[in-house]
Design a protein around this motif. Structure first.
Motif, short mmCIF file in Angstrom:
data_model
loop_
_atom_site.label_atom_id
_atom_site.label_comp_id
_atom_site.label_asym_id
_atom_site.label_seq_id
_atom_site.Cartn_x
_atom_site.Cartn_y
_atom_site.Cartn_z
N HIS A 85 0.83 -1.20 0.00
CA HIS A 85 0.00 0.00 0.00
C HIS A 85 0.87 1.25 0.00
O HIS A 85 0.60 2.21 -0.75
CB HIS A 85 -0.91 -0.02 1.23
CG HIS A 85 -1.95 1.05 1.23
ND1 HIS A 85 -2.34 1.71 2.38
CD2 HIS A 85 -2.68 1.59 0.23
CE1 HIS A 85 -3.27 2.59 2.08
NE2 HIS A 85 -3.50 2.55 0.79
N GLN A 88 2.20 2.05 -3.47
CA GLN A 88 1.23 2.69 -4.38
C GLN A 88 1.08 4.17 -4.03
O GLN A 88 1.04 5.03 -4.91
CB GLN A 88 -0.12 1.99 -4.30
CG GLN A 88 -0.10 0.47 -4.41
CD GLN A 88 0.76 -0.06 -5.52
OE1 GLN A 88 0.63 0.35 -6.67
NE2 GLN A 88 1.67 -0.97 -5.18
N LEU A 92 1.84 7.72 -6.24
CA LEU A 92 0.85 8.79 -6.44
C LEU A 92 1.36 10.13 -5.93
O LEU A 92 1.19 11.16 -6.59
CB LEU A 92 -0.46 8.41 -5.73
CG LEU A 92 -1.19 7.20 -6.31
CD1 LEU A 92 -2.43 6.90 -5.49
CD2 LEU A 92 -1.54 7.42 -7.77
N ALA A 140 4.48 -0.39 -8.76
CA ALA A 140 3.15 0.23 -8.83
C ALA A 140 2.27 -0.61 -9.74
O ALA A 140 2.67 -0.99 -10.84
CB ALA A 140 3.27 1.65 -9.37
N THR A 144 -2.62 2.04 -10.16
CA THR A 144 -1.85 3.15 -9.63
C THR A 144 -1.20 3.94 -10.75
O THR A 144 -1.18 5.18 -10.73
CB THR A 144 -0.76 2.63 -8.67
OG1 THR A 144 -1.39 2.01 -7.54
CG2 THR A 144 0.13 3.77 -8.17
N HIS A 147 -3.76 6.12 -12.26
CA HIS A 147 -4.03 7.26 -11.38
C HIS A 147 -2.93 8.32 -11.52
O HIS A 147 -3.21 9.52 -11.64
CB HIS A 147 -4.13 6.76 -9.94
CG HIS A 147 -4.83 7.69 -9.02
ND1 HIS A 147 -5.34 7.30 -7.80
CD2 HIS A 147 -5.10 9.02 -9.10
CE1 HIS A 147 -5.89 8.33 -7.20
NE2 HIS A 147 -5.75 9.39 -7.97
N HIS A 242 -8.84 5.60 -6.52
CA HIS A 242 -8.30 5.06 -5.27
C HIS A 242 -8.94 3.72 -4.94
O HIS A 242 -8.25 2.77 -4.53
CB HIS A 242 -8.54 6.05 -4.13
CG HIS A 242 -8.16 5.53 -2.78
ND1 HIS A 242 -6.88 5.58 -2.28
CD2 HIS A 242 -8.91 4.91 -1.82
CE1 HIS A 242 -6.85 5.02 -1.09
NE2 HIS A 242 -8.07 4.62 -0.78
N VAL A 245 -7.47 0.98 -7.04
CA VAL A 245 -6.16 0.56 -6.53
C VAL A 245 -6.33 -0.41 -5.37
O VAL A 245 -5.67 -1.46 -5.31
CB VAL A 245 -5.32 1.79 -6.10
CG1 VAL A 245 -4.05 1.35 -5.38
CG2 VAL A 245 -4.96 2.64 -7.32
#
Length: 265
Positions: A85, A88, A92, A140, A144, A147, A242, A245
């Motif tokens: 987590h 990722q 971002l 990633a 992700t 994003h 989000h 992801v």
């Protein structure tokens, strides 16, 4: 007049891949039809359902709020998910910070250049604590990367939409951070601040004041009605991305199963 101080750009088209994944739509009852409410209110009302869905995703609930079984092995598996987590998030926040030069010298800087939103270095510190190095760029997931691609796209074509992503990240990471930090510290028996730098950037005693300051700066942006509408729609997309992801991180993850969960808020 755009907040960038130039002719307002039209809303940037979503890439084909993001369209397929996100398919954003206006809610049946749009808060923008209710009158000239402050932008922070429009954002809160326009994204409330999506924000709640994101917080209640299987991955977030399992990682931060469920009890894990399995002793040391269970703790190890949970740590793997936590590190995934963080990776990722690092991708971002790195993309977000790389977009900031596009708003330098514009009114948008009052929101986007808040130090509390520049958290890539805090994520690096946490990744280094857990695994000795960050190695964020190679791990990633596709969602992700999509994003991050969206962040770069709006930075180039319609930088006022970065406000929507800043709002989403505050709701998801900053405002909910202290409770998550407490759960992670308890799960891994961490000393205060170890491995949770990301969630401790705003001291708990200062969180309420930061929330007021953040909302005030959003409301102080001189956006026209079309731009405000675009920002709310973009924030909806940010929460959806989000959630995608989180869904990908939960897919096939050891130790996670659908079921009743505690309230994340």
């Amino acid at each position: 007049m755009s907040a960038t101080g130039t002719l307002r750009l039209p809303r940037t088209d979503v890439s084909a891949r993001v369209k397929r994944l996100v398919a954003p739509e206006r809610p049946a009852s749009s808060p923008l039809s209710a009158g000239p409410s402050p932008l922070s209110v429009l954002l809160a009302e326009g994204t409330a359902k999506l924000a709640e869905q994101a917080e209640r995703s299987l991955f977030i609930q399992s990682l931060y709020f469920d009890a894990w079984e399995g002793g040391l092995y269970g703790q190890y598996v949970r740590a793997q998910h936590y590190v995934s987590h963080l990776r990722q998030l690092h991708a971002l926040y790195t993309a977000f910070e790389s977009a900031l030069p596009h708003v330098m010298g514009t009114p948008l800087t009052t929101v986007l250049l808040l130090p509390e939103l520049r958290l890539a270095s805090a994520l690096e510190a946490d990744l280094t604590y857990f695994c000795g190095d960050s190695r964020p760029d190679t791990l990633a997931c596709l969602e992700t990367r999509l994003h991050a691609e969206r962040l770069r796209e709006v930075a180039e074509e319609a930088p006022h939409l970065l406000v929507a992503h800043a709002y989403a990240r505050c709701v998801l990471d900053v405002f909910a951070g202290h409770r998550r930090a407490q759960r992670i510290a308890a799960a891994f028996e961490l000393a205060e601040g170890q491995g949770t730098t990301f969630y401790g950037t705003v001291p708990e005693a200062e969180l309420a004041a930061f929330r007021v300051r953040f909302h005030s700066r959003i409301d102080g942006l001189e956006l026209d009605e079309d731009e405000a509408r675009e920002v709310v729609q973009e924030a909806r997309m940010a929460f959806r991305l989000h959630a995608l992801v989180c869904d990908e991180l939960a897919r096939g993850a050891t130790g996670m199963a659908a079921g009743p969960h505690a309230d994340a808020r």
